[in-house]
Motif scaffolding. Structure first.
Motif, PDB file in Angstrom:
ATOM      1  N   ALA A 182      -9.154 104.385  71.116  1.00  0.00           N
ATOM      2  CA  ALA A 182      -9.216 103.248  72.039  1.00  0.00           C
ATOM      3  C   ALA A 182     -10.663 102.952  72.419  1.00  0.00           C
ATOM      4  O   ALA A 182     -11.511 103.845  72.421  1.00  0.00           O
ATOM      5  N   HIS A 183     -10.925 101.703  72.738  1.00  0.00           N
ATOM      6  CA  HIS A 183     -12.204 101.319  73.347  1.00  0.00           C
ATOM      7  C   HIS A 183     -12.016 101.349  74.855  1.00  0.00           C
ATOM      8  O   HIS A 183     -11.084 100.744  75.380  1.00  0.00           O
ATOM      9  N   CYS A 184     -12.916 102.063  75.545  1.00  0.00           N
ATOM     10  CA  CYS A 184     -12.786 102.251  77.000  1.00  0.00           C
ATOM     11  C   CYS A 184     -11.427 102.878  77.321  1.00  0.00           C
ATOM     12  O   CYS A 184     -10.769 102.481  78.296  1.00  0.00           O
ATOM     13  N   GLY A 185     -11.021 103.839  76.549  1.00  0.00           N
ATOM     14  CA  GLY A 185      -9.700 104.445  76.719  1.00  0.00           C
ATOM     15  C   GLY A 185      -9.683 105.562  77.736  1.00  0.00           C
ATOM     16  O   GLY A 185      -9.411 106.717  77.387  1.00  0.00           O
ATOM     17  N   ASP A 229     -10.814 106.117  61.083  1.00  0.00           N
ATOM     18  CA  ASP A 229      -9.761 105.892  62.059  1.00  0.00           C
ATOM     19  C   ASP A 229      -9.412 104.405  62.081  1.00  0.00           C
ATOM     20  O   ASP A 229     -10.316 103.553  62.061  1.00  0.00           O
ATOM     21  N   PRO A 230      -8.132 104.046  62.140  1.00  0.00           N
ATOM     22  CA  PRO A 230      -7.782 102.622  62.096  1.00  0.00           C
ATOM     23  C   PRO A 230      -8.292 101.821  63.282  1.00  0.00           C
ATOM     24  O   PRO A 230      -8.665 100.646  63.137  1.00  0.00           O
ATOM     25  N   GLY A 231      -8.337 102.422  64.481  1.00  0.00           N
ATOM     26  CA  GLY A 231      -8.878 101.711  65.630  1.00  0.00           C
ATOM     27  C   GLY A 231     -10.350 101.418  65.471  1.00  0.00           C
ATOM     28  O   GLY A 231     -10.817 100.295  65.724  1.00  0.00           O
ATOM     29  N   SER A 232     -11.105 102.415  65.038  1.00  0.00           N
ATOM     30  CA  SER A 232     -12.542 102.230  64.841  1.00  0.00           C
ATOM     31  C   SER A 232     -12.828 101.186  63.771  1.00  0.00           C
ATOM     32  O   SER A 232     -13.766 100.395  63.901  1.00  0.00           O
ATOM     33  N   PHE A 233     -12.041 101.177  62.705  1.00  0.00           N
ATOM     34  CA  PHE A 233     -12.216 100.175  61.657  1.00  0.00           C
ATOM     35  C   PHE A 233     -11.848  98.777  62.179  1.00  0.00           C
ATOM     36  O   PHE A 233     -12.616  97.828  62.054  1.00  0.00           O
ATOM     37  N   MET A 234     -10.660  98.656  62.755  1.00  0.00           N
ATOM     38  CA  MET A 234     -10.162  97.323  63.123  1.00  0.00           C
ATOM     39  C   MET A 234     -10.998  96.669  64.204  1.00  0.00           C
ATOM     40  O   MET A 234     -11.408  95.507  64.078  1.00  0.00           O
ATOM     41  N   PRO A 283     -12.562 112.658  77.573  1.00  0.00           N
ATOM     42  CA  PRO A 283     -11.763 112.882  76.364  1.00  0.00           C
ATOM     43  C   PRO A 283     -11.420 111.566  75.676  1.00  0.00           C
ATOM     44  O   PRO A 283     -11.086 110.579  76.333  1.00  0.00           O
ATOM     45  N   SER A 284     -11.522 111.539  74.371  1.00  0.00           N
ATOM     46  CA  SER A 284     -11.172 110.344  73.608  1.00  0.00           C
ATOM     47  C   SER A 284      -9.669 110.148  73.621  1.00  0.00           C
ATOM     48  O   SER A 284      -8.902 111.113  73.636  1.00  0.00           O
ATOM     49  N   GLN A 285      -9.254 108.882  73.618  1.00  0.00           N
ATOM     50  CA  GLN A 285      -7.835 108.561  73.721  1.00  0.00           C
ATOM     51  C   GLN A 285      -7.356 107.841  72.464  1.00  0.00           C
ATOM     52  O   GLN A 285      -7.963 106.868  72.035  1.00  0.00           O
ATOM     53  N   GLN A 286      -6.258 108.318  71.902  1.00  0.00           N
ATOM     54  CA  GLN A 286      -5.577 107.614  70.819  1.00  0.00           C
ATOM     55  C   GLN A 286      -4.494 106.729  71.429  1.00  0.00           C
ATOM     56  O   GLN A 286      -3.664 107.198  72.209  1.00  0.00           O
ATOM     57  N   LYS A 287      -4.507 105.432  71.103  1.00  0.00           N
ATOM     58  CA  LYS A 287      -3.529 104.510  71.654  1.00  0.00           C
ATOM     59  C   LYS A 287      -2.938 103.642  70.557  1.00  0.00           C
ATOM     60  O   LYS A 287      -3.535 103.483  69.482  1.00  0.00           O
ATOM     61  N   ASP A 288      -1.789 103.072  70.843  1.00  0.00           N
ATOM     62  CA  ASP A 288      -1.156 102.168  69.892  1.00  0.00           C
ATOM     63  C   ASP A 288      -2.022 100.933  69.672  1.00  0.00           C
ATOM     64  O   ASP A 288      -2.551 100.360  70.629  1.00  0.00           O
ATOM     65  N   ILE A 289      -2.192 100.546  68.427  1.00  0.00           N
ATOM     66  CA  ILE A 289      -2.896  99.309  68.090  1.00  0.00           C
ATOM     67  C   ILE A 289      -1.860  98.197  68.030  1.00  0.00           C
ATOM     68  O   ILE A 289      -0.950  98.252  67.201  1.00  0.00           O
ATOM     69  N   PRO A 290      -1.954  97.191  68.899  1.00  0.00           N
ATOM     70  CA  PRO A 290      -0.907  96.159  68.957  1.00  0.00           C
ATOM     71  C   PRO A 290      -0.630  95.531  67.602  1.00  0.00           C
ATOM     72  O   PRO A 290      -1.537  95.072  66.908  1.00  0.00           O
ATOM     73  N   GLY A 291       0.634  95.533  67.223  1.00  0.00           N
ATOM     74  CA  GLY A 291       1.076  94.869  66.006  1.00  0.00           C
ATOM     75  C   GLY A 291       0.777  95.596  64.715  1.00  0.00           C
ATOM     76  O   GLY A 291       1.164  95.126  63.642  1.00  0.00           O
ATOM     77  N   ALA A 292       0.102  96.756  64.798  1.00  0.00           N
ATOM     78  CA  ALA A 292      -0.309  97.446  63.565  1.00  0.00           C
ATOM     79  C   ALA A 292       0.622  98.582  63.168  1.00  0.00           C
ATOM     80  O   ALA A 292       0.611  99.010  62.016  1.00  0.00           O
ATOM     81  N   GLY A 293       1.396  99.095  64.119  1.00  0.00           N
ATOM     82  CA  GLY A 293       2.225 100.248  63.818  1.00  0.00           C
ATOM     83  C   GLY A 293       1.410 101.503  63.594  1.00  0.00           C
ATOM     84  O   GLY A 293       1.848 102.423  62.891  1.00  0.00           O
ATOM     85  N   LEU A 294       0.230 101.567  64.176  1.00  0.00           N
ATOM     86  CA  LEU A 294      -0.683 102.695  64.028  1.00  0.00           C
ATOM     87  C   LEU A 294      -1.292 103.037  65.380  1.00  0.00           C
ATOM     88  O   LEU A 294      -1.392 102.185  66.267  1.00  0.00           O
ATOM     89  N   LYS A 295      -1.745 104.264  65.512  1.00  0.00           N
ATOM     90  CA  LYS A 295      -2.552 104.675  66.651  1.00  0.00           C
ATOM     91  C   LYS A 295      -3.997 104.813  66.198  1.00  0.00           C
ATOM     92  O   LYS A 295      -4.265 105.161  65.048  1.00  0.00           O
ATOM     93  N   GLY A 312     -13.351 103.153  69.915  1.00  0.00           N
ATOM     94  CA  GLY A 312     -13.047 102.227  68.830  1.00  0.00           C
ATOM     95  C   GLY A 312     -14.031 101.099  68.639  1.00  0.00           C
ATOM     96  O   GLY A 312     -13.957 100.391  67.635  1.00  0.00           O
ATOM     97  N   LEU A 313     -14.982 100.902  69.564  1.00  0.00           N
ATOM     98  CA  LEU A 313     -15.887  99.764  69.429  1.00  0.00           C
ATOM     99  C   LEU A 313     -17.320 100.079  69.840  1.00  0.00           C
ATOM    100  O   LEU A 313     -18.259  99.772  69.105  1.00  0.00           O
TER     101      LEU A 313
END
Length: 433
Positions: free
Chosen positions: A403-406, A272-277, A388-400, A359-360
């Motif tokens: 989330a950490h603490c989402g 997942d891009p959030g978990s990686f970033m 429930p886990s939350q998918q959120k926009d990653i600022p500046g990445a154009g990806l969801k 994500g963290l």
């Protein structure tokens, strides 16, 4: 109305009442300095000041019940300012937990730590200082909350100071230990470096796992440009990761998709891009601070055998031969155990909430705590919830991404209500609360 600058943000200036001024005078007598009190529209007041040279921010309702809820904040990027909200209700740091308590008549607030980034030891000390100050004002009972790194501070407080708080809450927190959490970050960084080596998706900067890849602090003379510098460094780290995921999603059967799957498989992480970033960036800009804070390297992978079912036997052998390695320092591990590895031994009613995908701070932290509590036969004092886990926009990445603490806006108040009910009635709330 005039504006007041307090602890880094602007709030509206309102007069306080005669009785509130008397309380402010008692606050000074109890040891607070640099006090700036401001009336709230609901009749309460916010107070920003210092204790022991450290900033604090509190809100006291108009009809204060002589109880208080203290909050420990999470990790911040090294080099960023050390601050807390001047009004923790107007600028809510806890996802609604403090605001719900305030509406029930509780004073709420938090203390700044001694430094940004890794600050568990000072987080414990400064929260206790704030508690003692409140006690001098006549506060009769205390509750506690914390999120992310603050969840680790919660664990240290209730295990080391069993009589200090009537109830506690830890959200998306490092409720297990730092060796495991930092190890997850290092493993993901090492796996990413290995599989992207020589590609357009490789990370910039230093490849040593026990050091920052990039500095979050600008060179001498560019301190005025610190926010822009930090944004630039974050962009340098996130850009190749974002590009890798975009290409992987564009072509699910291509080389990039296989690369993402292998990185995640080796590291035991979400693909997942959030978990990686979030994880890789924390390791890339926080490792120097972690090493300084703990007195050495907390996690070593020198003898670890990595494996993925997505790799052939020869590929797994090459992985273990060539992946980045680092050695742990026993003294650093000992310090991290002291500040802080949970034991599962506490008397304070505790509610924790985690997400299966964060994500963290990964779900493993919740499972570690549950296992230790069970081993101690202490299940009756822990309610562990999974949101429930939350998918959120990653600022500046154009990806969801995850989330950490989402958590949702409803979950903070629900956590407070469940904990308050438990402490007041002695009856454990239903886990579905």
């Amino acid at each position: 109305m005039l504006a007041l600058q307090g602890c880094g943000e602007t709030v509206e200036r309102r007069a306080i009442s005669v009785d509130q001024q008397k309380l402010v005078d008692r606050m000074r007598a109890a040891g607070a300095t640099d006090i700036d009190a401001n009336g709230r529209a609901d009749g309460g007041m916010s107070v920003a000041g210092k204790l022991g040279g450290r900033l604090f921010g509190i809100a006291v309702p108009a009809r204060w019940n002589r109880q208080a809820v203290l909050f420990a904040n999470g990790y911040s990027i090294p080099g960023t300012p050390v601050s807390v909200p001047a009004d923790p209700v107007a600028k809510e740091p806890s996802g609604g937990y403090l605001t719900a308590a305030y509406k029930d008549g509780f004073a709420v607030g938090q203390s700044a730590f001694d430094k940004p980034a890794m600050a568990v030891k000072s987080g414990v000390a400064n929260t206790l200082r704030l508690r003692e100050w409140f006690r001098r004002l006549g506060t009769e009972r205390f509750y506690l909350g914390g999120a992310s790194m603050g969840g680790n501070i919660v664990m240290a407080l209730i295990e080391k100071h069993p009589d200090a708080f009537a109830g506690a809450m830890a959200a998306c927190g490092v409720t297990g230990d730092w060796e495991t959490e930092i190890g997850a970050l290092v493993d993901l960084r090492a796996s990413y470096d290995y599989f992207t080596r020589g590609t357009d998706y490789a990370l910039p900067g230093d490849k040593a796992l026990d050091a920052n890849g990039l500095s979050p602090v600008p060179p001498t003379g560019l301190g005025f440009a610190r926010p822009l510098w930090l944004m630039w460094q974050i962009r340098r780290m996130s850009a190749p990761i974002g590009a890798l995921f975009k290409e992987a999603r564009r072509n699910p059967g291509g080389a990039e998709a296989r690369m993402v799957a292998r990185i995640a498989s080796v590291a035991g992480a979400d693909a997942d891009p959030g978990s990686f970033m979030f994880a890789i960036m924390t390791a890339m800009v926080g490792m120097d601070d972690m090493r300084a804070s703990f007195g050495g390297v907390v996690y070593g992978n020198r003898k670890k055998i990595y494996h993925s079912d997505l790799l052939t036997e020869a590929e797994n052998a090459a992985l273990n031969r060539d992946i980045g390695r680092t050695d742990a320092d026993p003294k650093a591990i000992a310090f991290a155990d002291q500040w802080y590895r949970s034991t599962g031994r506490f008397r304070t009613p505790l509610i924790t909430v985690h997400s299966a995908h964060d994500g963290l701070v990964f779900a493993q932290q919740g499972r570690l705590l549950a296992a230790r509590v069970k081993q101690q036969g202490n299940d009756g004092r822990l309610i562990q919830l999974w949101a429930p886990s939350q998918q959120k926009d990653i600022p500046g990445a154009g990806l969801k991404g995850w989330a950490h603490c989402g958590f949702t806006p409803q979950e903070g108040p629900q956590l407070w209500q469940a904990l308050h009910q438990w402490v007041e009635t002695g009856q454990r709330p239903d886990k579905g609360t």
